[in-house]
Design an enzyme around this catalytic site. Sequence first.
Site, short mmCIF file in Angstrom:
data_model
loop_
_atom_site.label_atom_id
_atom_site.label_comp_id
_atom_site.label_asym_id
_atom_site.label_seq_id
_atom_site.Cartn_x
_atom_site.Cartn_y
_atom_site.Cartn_z
N ALA A 1 0.58 -1.41 0.03
CA ALA A 1 0.23 -0.29 -0.03
C ALA A 1 0.95 1.49 0.40
O ALA A 1 1.98 1.81 0.80
CB ALA A 1 -0.89 0.11 1.39
N ALA A 37 2.58 5.25 -0.25
CA ALA A 37 2.21 6.22 0.78
C ALA A 37 2.99 7.49 -0.05
O ALA A 37 3.64 7.29 -1.45
CB ALA A 37 3.85 6.38 1.88
N VAL A 39 4.52 -1.28 2.79
CA VAL A 39 4.32 0.46 2.55
C VAL A 39 5.31 0.09 1.53
O VAL A 39 6.53 0.79 1.37
CB VAL A 39 4.91 1.46 3.78
CG1 VAL A 39 4.23 2.43 3.92
CG2 VAL A 39 3.87 1.34 4.95
N LYS A 40 5.13 1.19 0.63
CA LYS A 40 5.18 1.27 -0.98
C LYS A 40 6.10 3.00 -0.78
O LYS A 40 4.93 4.01 -0.63
CB LYS A 40 4.08 1.03 -2.51
CG LYS A 40 4.55 0.01 -2.50
CD LYS A 40 3.15 -0.35 -3.81
CE LYS A 40 4.42 0.16 -4.94
NZ LYS A 40 3.26 0.00 -6.46
N ILE A 41 6.82 2.73 -0.80
CA ILE A 41 7.93 3.92 -0.66
C ILE A 41 8.67 4.35 -2.14
O ILE A 41 9.46 3.86 -2.44
CB ILE A 41 8.66 4.26 0.81
CG1 ILE A 41 7.60 4.26 1.82
CG2 ILE A 41 9.20 5.43 0.69
CD1 ILE A 41 8.17 3.34 3.38
#
Length: 214
Positions: free
Chosen positions: A56, A58, A82-84
């Site tokens: 998902a 950010a 968390v995709k960054i």
Amino acid sequence: MKIFIDTADVELIREHAEIGIIDGVTTNPSLIAKTGRKFEEVVREICDIVDGPISAEAVSPNAPEMIVEARELAKIHPNVVVKIPMTAQGLKTVKVVSAEGIKTNVTLCFSSPQALLAAKAGATYISPFVGRLDDISAQGMGLIEEMMEIYDNYDFETQVLVASIRNPLHFIEAAQMGAHVATVPPNVLSQLLKHPLTDIGIEKFMADWEKVPS
């Protein structure tokens, strides 16, 4: 090689999960927007369907805000990754939240130096976008080859997650190169499942079965 499905369509995710081939899911803001549903609602439902890493993204512009957002995303479900984005602000975020035990997927990677830096920062996954490189006449799968060699040289724990897969050849080459994960859109997954000789063989068997005396 682990297979993730690249979509936020829960029905397609459910359909492929039932086949037994899905290890995880990747989403992005564009895929979530297509659903017309609330972000957290979609992510929670996906987590209920697939017991594996669920990426998902950010969307905050700077590290302080991104760190807060990453912590909130991680609270949605233990499987959330968390995709960054692959930026200086993104890597600052990765460094902080990785130390807190939050899994990260550094996205929009287009070069081996970027991949090396993401691994140094502590990324759980790195997502090179091979199809988008092909679109500008670069060799997307050549990047995967470079990354696998570099990661093997230094025993990085970061996993190469091949993204922007456009066709079965991307998938096959990723497996041949030893990529850890391929995230595949539903249409390409459907192509991987099929072969004309399989269909012909089934038709022949069924036709012959009709000739068997009852």
